[in-house]
Design a protein around this motif. Structure first.
Motif, PDB file in Angstrom:
ATOM      1  N   VAL A 217      22.141 -70.336 118.166  1.00 37.55           N
ATOM      2  CA  VAL A 217      22.984 -70.431 116.814  1.00 37.55           C
ATOM      3  C   VAL A 217      22.314 -71.289 115.936  1.00 37.55           C
ATOM      4  O   VAL A 217      21.471 -72.122 116.159  1.00 37.55           O
ATOM      5  CB  VAL A 217      24.527 -71.204 117.415  1.00 37.55           C
ATOM      6  CG1 VAL A 217      25.185 -70.109 117.942  1.00 37.55           C
ATOM      7  CG2 VAL A 217      23.979 -72.290 118.267  1.00 37.55           C
ATOM      8  N   THR A 218      22.611 -71.191 114.815  1.00 34.39           N
ATOM      9  CA  THR A 218      21.717 -71.524 113.703  1.00 34.39           C
ATOM     10  C   THR A 218      22.338 -72.834 112.905  1.00 34.39           C
ATOM     11  O   THR A 218      21.698 -73.475 112.210  1.00 34.39           O
ATOM     12  CB  THR A 218      21.177 -70.530 112.500  1.00 34.39           C
ATOM     13  OG1 THR A 218      22.378 -69.854 112.050  1.00 34.39           O
ATOM     14  CG2 THR A 218      20.371 -69.718 113.069  1.00 34.39           C
ATOM     15  N   ASP A 219      23.510 -72.950 113.098  1.00 36.50           N
ATOM     16  CA  ASP A 219      24.180 -74.138 112.233  1.00 36.50           C
ATOM     17  C   ASP A 219      24.579 -75.311 112.944  1.00 36.50           C
ATOM     18  O   ASP A 219      25.586 -76.081 112.543  1.00 36.50           O
ATOM     19  CB  ASP A 219      25.419 -73.322 111.479  1.00 36.50           C
ATOM     20  CG  ASP A 219      26.255 -72.973 112.833  1.00 36.50           C
ATOM     21  OD1 ASP A 219      25.936 -72.961 113.990  1.00 36.50           O
ATOM     22  OD2 ASP A 219      27.510 -72.340 112.264  1.00 36.50           O
ATOM     23  N   TYR A 220      23.844 -75.780 113.871  1.00 39.56           N
ATOM     24  CA  TYR A 220      23.791 -76.991 114.382  1.00 39.56           C
ATOM     25  C   TYR A 220      25.018 -77.100 115.265  1.00 39.56           C
ATOM     26  O   TYR A 220      25.501 -78.396 115.699  1.00 39.56           O
ATOM     27  CB  TYR A 220      23.826 -78.245 113.613  1.00 39.56           C
ATOM     28  CG  TYR A 220      22.342 -78.254 112.843  1.00 39.56           C
ATOM     29  CD1 TYR A 220      21.302 -79.014 113.746  1.00 39.56           C
ATOM     30  CD2 TYR A 220      22.160 -77.912 111.591  1.00 39.56           C
ATOM     31  CE1 TYR A 220      20.031 -78.863 113.062  1.00 39.56           C
ATOM     32  CE2 TYR A 220      20.872 -77.810 111.088  1.00 39.56           C
ATOM     33  CZ  TYR A 220      19.624 -78.331 111.786  1.00 39.56           C
ATOM     34  OH  TYR A 220      18.501 -78.407 111.132  1.00 39.56           O
ATOM     35  N   THR A 221      25.779 -76.070 115.621  1.00 38.40           N
ATOM     36  CA  THR A 221      26.755 -76.200 116.366  1.00 38.40           C
ATOM     37  C   THR A 221      26.406 -75.678 117.840  1.00 38.40           C
ATOM     38  O   THR A 221      25.455 -75.331 118.227  1.00 38.40           O
ATOM     39  CB  THR A 221      28.006 -75.268 116.160  1.00 38.40           C
ATOM     40  OG1 THR A 221      27.542 -73.697 115.871  1.00 38.40           O
ATOM     41  CG2 THR A 221      28.601 -75.432 114.743  1.00 38.40           C
ATOM     42  N   PHE A 222      27.270 -75.582 118.625  1.00 41.36           N
ATOM     43  CA  PHE A 222      26.840 -75.026 120.156  1.00 41.36           C
ATOM     44  C   PHE A 222      27.331 -73.684 120.250  1.00 41.36           C
ATOM     45  O   PHE A 222      28.247 -73.212 119.842  1.00 41.36           O
ATOM     46  CB  PHE A 222      27.369 -76.072 121.050  1.00 41.36           C
ATOM     47  CG  PHE A 222      27.234 -77.294 120.968  1.00 41.36           C
ATOM     48  CD1 PHE A 222      25.759 -77.674 120.687  1.00 41.36           C
ATOM     49  CD2 PHE A 222      27.874 -78.497 120.893  1.00 41.36           C
ATOM     50  CE1 PHE A 222      25.325 -78.978 120.770  1.00 41.36           C
ATOM     51  CE2 PHE A 222      27.476 -79.823 120.557  1.00 41.36           C
ATOM     52  CZ  PHE A 222      26.333 -80.040 120.755  1.00 41.36           C
ATOM     53  N   VAL A 223      26.637 -73.296 121.519  1.00 36.73           N
ATOM     54  CA  VAL A 223      27.160 -71.986 121.951  1.00 36.73           C
ATOM     55  C   VAL A 223      28.695 -71.620 122.383  1.00 36.73           C
ATOM     56  O   VAL A 223      28.926 -72.604 123.387  1.00 36.73           O
ATOM     57  CB  VAL A 223      26.340 -71.374 122.846  1.00 36.73           C
ATOM     58  CG1 VAL A 223      26.596 -70.128 123.454  1.00 36.73           C
ATOM     59  CG2 VAL A 223      24.721 -70.991 122.362  1.00 36.73           C
ATOM     60  N   THR A 224      29.252 -71.187 121.735  1.00 38.75           N
ATOM     61  CA  THR A 224      30.744 -70.996 122.395  1.00 38.75           C
ATOM     62  C   THR A 224      31.165 -69.501 122.831  1.00 38.75           C
ATOM     63  O   THR A 224      30.503 -68.676 123.034  1.00 38.75           O
ATOM     64  CB  THR A 224      31.618 -71.266 121.027  1.00 38.75           C
ATOM     65  OG1 THR A 224      31.619 -70.006 120.259  1.00 38.75           O
ATOM     66  CG2 THR A 224      31.492 -72.260 120.090  1.00 38.75           C
ATOM     67  N   GLU A 225      32.437 -69.572 123.393  1.00 43.12           N
ATOM     68  CA  GLU A 225      32.895 -68.319 124.039  1.00 43.12           C
ATOM     69  C   GLU A 225      32.949 -67.143 123.098  1.00 43.12           C
ATOM     70  O   GLU A 225      32.887 -66.192 123.161  1.00 43.12           O
ATOM     71  CB  GLU A 225      34.254 -68.594 124.837  1.00 43.12           C
ATOM     72  CG  GLU A 225      34.158 -69.083 126.170  1.00 43.12           C
ATOM     73  CD  GLU A 225      33.626 -70.783 125.964  1.00 43.12           C
ATOM     74  OE1 GLU A 225      33.726 -71.259 125.002  1.00 43.12           O
ATOM     75  OE2 GLU A 225      32.867 -71.105 126.781  1.00 43.12           O
ATOM     76  N   GLU A 226      33.219 -67.483 121.846  1.00 38.93           N
ATOM     77  CA  GLU A 226      33.468 -66.641 120.865  1.00 38.93           C
ATOM     78  C   GLU A 226      32.031 -65.976 120.599  1.00 38.93           C
ATOM     79  O   GLU A 226      31.934 -64.777 120.140  1.00 38.93           O
ATOM     80  CB  GLU A 226      33.881 -67.307 119.575  1.00 38.93           C
ATOM     81  CG  GLU A 226      34.516 -66.387 118.448  1.00 38.93           C
ATOM     82  CD  GLU A 226      35.345 -67.099 117.352  1.00 38.93           C
ATOM     83  OE1 GLU A 226      35.787 -68.112 117.441  1.00 38.93           O
ATOM     84  OE2 GLU A 226      35.214 -66.461 116.253  1.00 38.93           O
ATOM     85  N   HIS A 227      30.955 -66.660 120.704  1.00 40.10           N
ATOM     86  CA  HIS A 227      29.489 -66.195 120.325  1.00 40.10           C
ATOM     87  C   HIS A 227      29.282 -65.509 121.401  1.00 40.10           C
ATOM     88  O   HIS A 227      28.632 -64.325 121.198  1.00 40.10           O
ATOM     89  CB  HIS A 227      28.465 -67.211 120.504  1.00 40.10           C
ATOM     90  CG  HIS A 227      28.367 -68.278 119.198  1.00 40.10           C
ATOM     91  ND1 HIS A 227      28.765 -69.666 119.221  1.00 40.10           N
ATOM     92  CD2 HIS A 227      28.333 -68.045 117.889  1.00 40.10           C
ATOM     93  CE1 HIS A 227      28.548 -70.367 117.966  1.00 40.10           C
ATOM     94  NE2 HIS A 227      28.444 -69.246 117.236  1.00 40.10           N
ATOM     95  N   MET A 228      29.623 -65.769 122.512  1.00 36.24           N
ATOM     96  CA  MET A 228      29.067 -64.926 123.673  1.00 36.24           C
ATOM     97  C   MET A 228      30.164 -63.715 123.639  1.00 36.24           C
ATOM     98  O   MET A 228      29.717 -62.595 124.052  1.00 36.24           O
ATOM     99  CB  MET A 228      29.570 -65.705 125.012  1.00 36.24           C
ATOM    100  CG  MET A 228      28.616 -66.671 125.147  1.00 36.24           C
ATOM    101  SD  MET A 228      28.590 -67.345 127.037  1.00 36.24           S
ATOM    102  CE  MET A 228      29.310 -68.971 126.963  1.00 36.24           C
ATOM    103  N   SER A 229      31.255 -63.694 123.224  1.00 32.52           N
ATOM    104  CA  SER A 229      31.931 -62.454 122.990  1.00 32.52           C
ATOM    105  C   SER A 229      31.509 -61.367 122.080  1.00 32.52           C
ATOM    106  O   SER A 229      31.442 -60.342 122.206  1.00 32.52           O
ATOM    107  CB  SER A 229      33.218 -62.792 122.801  1.00 32.52           C
ATOM    108  OG  SER A 229      34.055 -61.976 122.134  1.00 32.52           O
ATOM    109  N   THR A 230      30.957 -62.215 120.974  1.00 32.67           N
ATOM    110  CA  THR A 230      30.418 -61.095 120.001  1.00 32.67           C
ATOM    111  C   THR A 230      29.045 -60.583 120.665  1.00 32.67           C
ATOM    112  O   THR A 230      28.922 -59.259 120.528  1.00 32.67           O
ATOM    113  CB  THR A 230      29.784 -61.967 118.843  1.00 32.67           C
ATOM    114  OG1 THR A 230      30.823 -62.899 118.352  1.00 32.67           O
ATOM    115  CG2 THR A 230      29.202 -61.177 117.618  1.00 32.67           C
ATOM    116  N   ILE A 231      28.403 -61.190 121.470  1.00 31.98           N
ATOM    117  CA  ILE A 231      27.240 -60.688 122.223  1.00 31.98           C
ATOM    118  C   ILE A 231      27.505 -59.611 123.142  1.00 31.98           C
ATOM    119  O   ILE A 231      27.109 -58.417 123.100  1.00 31.98           O
ATOM    120  CB  ILE A 231      26.258 -61.761 122.754  1.00 31.98           C
ATOM    121  CG1 ILE A 231      25.936 -62.706 121.612  1.00 31.98           C
ATOM    122  CG2 ILE A 231      25.167 -61.301 123.581  1.00 31.98           C
ATOM    123  CD1 ILE A 231      25.283 -64.181 122.094  1.00 31.98           C
TER     124      ILE A 231
END
Ligand code: ASP
Ligand code: MG
Length: 416
Positions: free
Chosen positions: A313-327
């Protein structure tokens, strides 16, 4: 009724085909369905022919080589003028015609052409068995195995397939050895499908399940199922017996000794699967069935040609379930299977089989949202039922990129 399966390595030359006849002679009392793959590396050669044709390159040299390879085998088995010569010649002609027809997709073309490896090998084997006074009958597996139109990975329509396969019982009353192809099926519209590379084991399981066969025997060039590939490790042991669940898990992790889809249809009907040595049928081999085996030794599975992909993730946030769901969504869409995965605060990493065009498409999609890094040419080592020694030895190997363990299984992704 029993089902036998002979793979490409068993029928790669005339000596192998003669050995098939010997094995069948010693089983000629029983009702048998015999599933045969394409000879040797034929499927790879057919893949090259298809890909040359599709990229407008000359494929004739490759095609002639393939025909000559089969003719060489036939010269050892049949006299000049034997009917097998015409049958095979006409299959090659049909192959050439199929290549030039128009299709809805490259995968549809692939299946209409690649199927000839199995068609020709069963024609040769069946004629030879008849020559050896075995009551053999050739069947076109496509008349029995019904699939959807997911070319190269046909999904079996079990109801239709099982209905079709009942017809074989009638045939068995007159003849006792049915010879048919592995790997092939057919769509409702009459197009050939294939069941995925190395799918002949699965075909044998389909026939066995629908016929409620007594057993399936896969004849191979190994003494049975071993706890590691003897080409990679010294001191391997051959399992006398294995529970279905253990065998299924092995194939999931990439053990290539049996096709992953083979176990389920057999396990649900309680049909035992034997893995026997083709060159030495007297060896006991391995029996896979419903059983309990205490203290299994560590089992090593190596899966090459792996690719590790990391999405950051590029914006200094953490990996969330939403990111994983996109992947996961992208992976599902592209029909890509994860072999192992891991997440950290800022990235999600996963390992998949490397197939260039698919991986490229995947990376392009993921780059829309993540910073994507990837490594190719990796080997995934899985150790089931690891012990202290195997745990330590493998973890201290150089080039470990990712490591994961549970109580029973250790997985390491290694740069060889
Ligand atoms: N001939 C096919 C292949 O090589 C199917 C098989 O051998 O099981 O993938
Ligand atoms: Mg094969």
């Amino acid at each position: 009724m029993k089902v036998f399966k002979f793979g490409g390595a068993s029928v790669k030359d005339s000596k192998g085909i003669k050995n098939v006849a010997l094995i069948l002679h010693s089983h000629s009392r029983g009702n048998l369905v015999v599933v045969v793959s394409a000879m040797g590396q034929t499927t790879n050669a057919l893949e090259r022919i298809v890909s040359r044709y599709q990229s407008h390159q000359d494929y004739t040299a490759e095609f002639n080589l393939l025909k000559e390879y089969h003719s060489g085998i036939m010269r050892d088995l049949f006299p000049e003028g034997h009917p097998a010569w015409n049958v095979v010649a006409s299959s090659w002609e049909t192959l050439a015609q199929q290549l030039h027809k128009s299709y809805s997709s490259p995968d549809q073309l692939y299946d209409q052409v690649v199927c000839f490896g199995e068609i020709v090998s069963t024609q040769i084997v069946c004629h030879y068995l008849i020559e050896q006074e075995l009551k053999a009958q050739w069947l076109d597996a496509r008349d029995y195995i019904a699939t959807d139109d997911n070319y190269r990975e046909g999904k079996v329509d079990w109801t239709t397939t099982c209905n079709n396969i009942q017809q074989i019982k009638k045939l068995q009353e007159q003849k006792n050895i049915v010879i048919t192809q592995g790997f092939l099926g057919r769509t409702k519209d009459g197009y050939t499908t294939t069941l995925g590379r190395d799918g002949s084991d699965f075909s044998a399981a389909i026939f066995a399940s629908c016929l409620r066969a007594e057993s399936v025997t896969i004849w191979k060039d190994v003494p049975g199922i071993m706890n590691a590939d003897p080409k990679r490790m010294k001191a391997v042991t051959v399992f006398e017996e294995l529970p279905f669940s253990e065998a299924a898990e092995m194939t999931y992790y990439g053990a290539s000794v049996i096709h992953p889809k083979t176990i389920k249809p057999l396990a649900t009907k309680g049909i035992p699967l034997y893995v026997k040595n083709f060159d030495d049928p007297a060896l006991p081999g391995t029996k896979i069935h419903e059983c309990r085996v205490e203290n299994l030794p560590p089992l090593f599975v190596f899966k090459d040609n792996q690719c590790l992909i990391s999405c950051k993730v590029t914006d200094y946030t953490f990996v969330t379930e939403e990111h994983m769901s996109t992947i996961f969504h992208v992976l599902t869409e592209l029909n890509i299977h994860i072999n192992v995965m891991q997440n950290s605060a800022i990235s999600f990493s996963f390992c998949i089989d490397f197939r260039e065009s698919r991986v490229k498409a995947l990376i392009e999609r993921l780059q829309q949202q993540f910073e994507v890094y990837y490594n190719t040419g990796l080997t995934l080592v899985t150790i089931k039922n690891y012990d202290a020694k195997s745990f330590d030895t493998f973890r201290s190997k150089p080039g470990v990129l990712l490591e994961q363990s549970s109580r029973s299984t250790l997985q390491l992704l290694i740069r060889p």
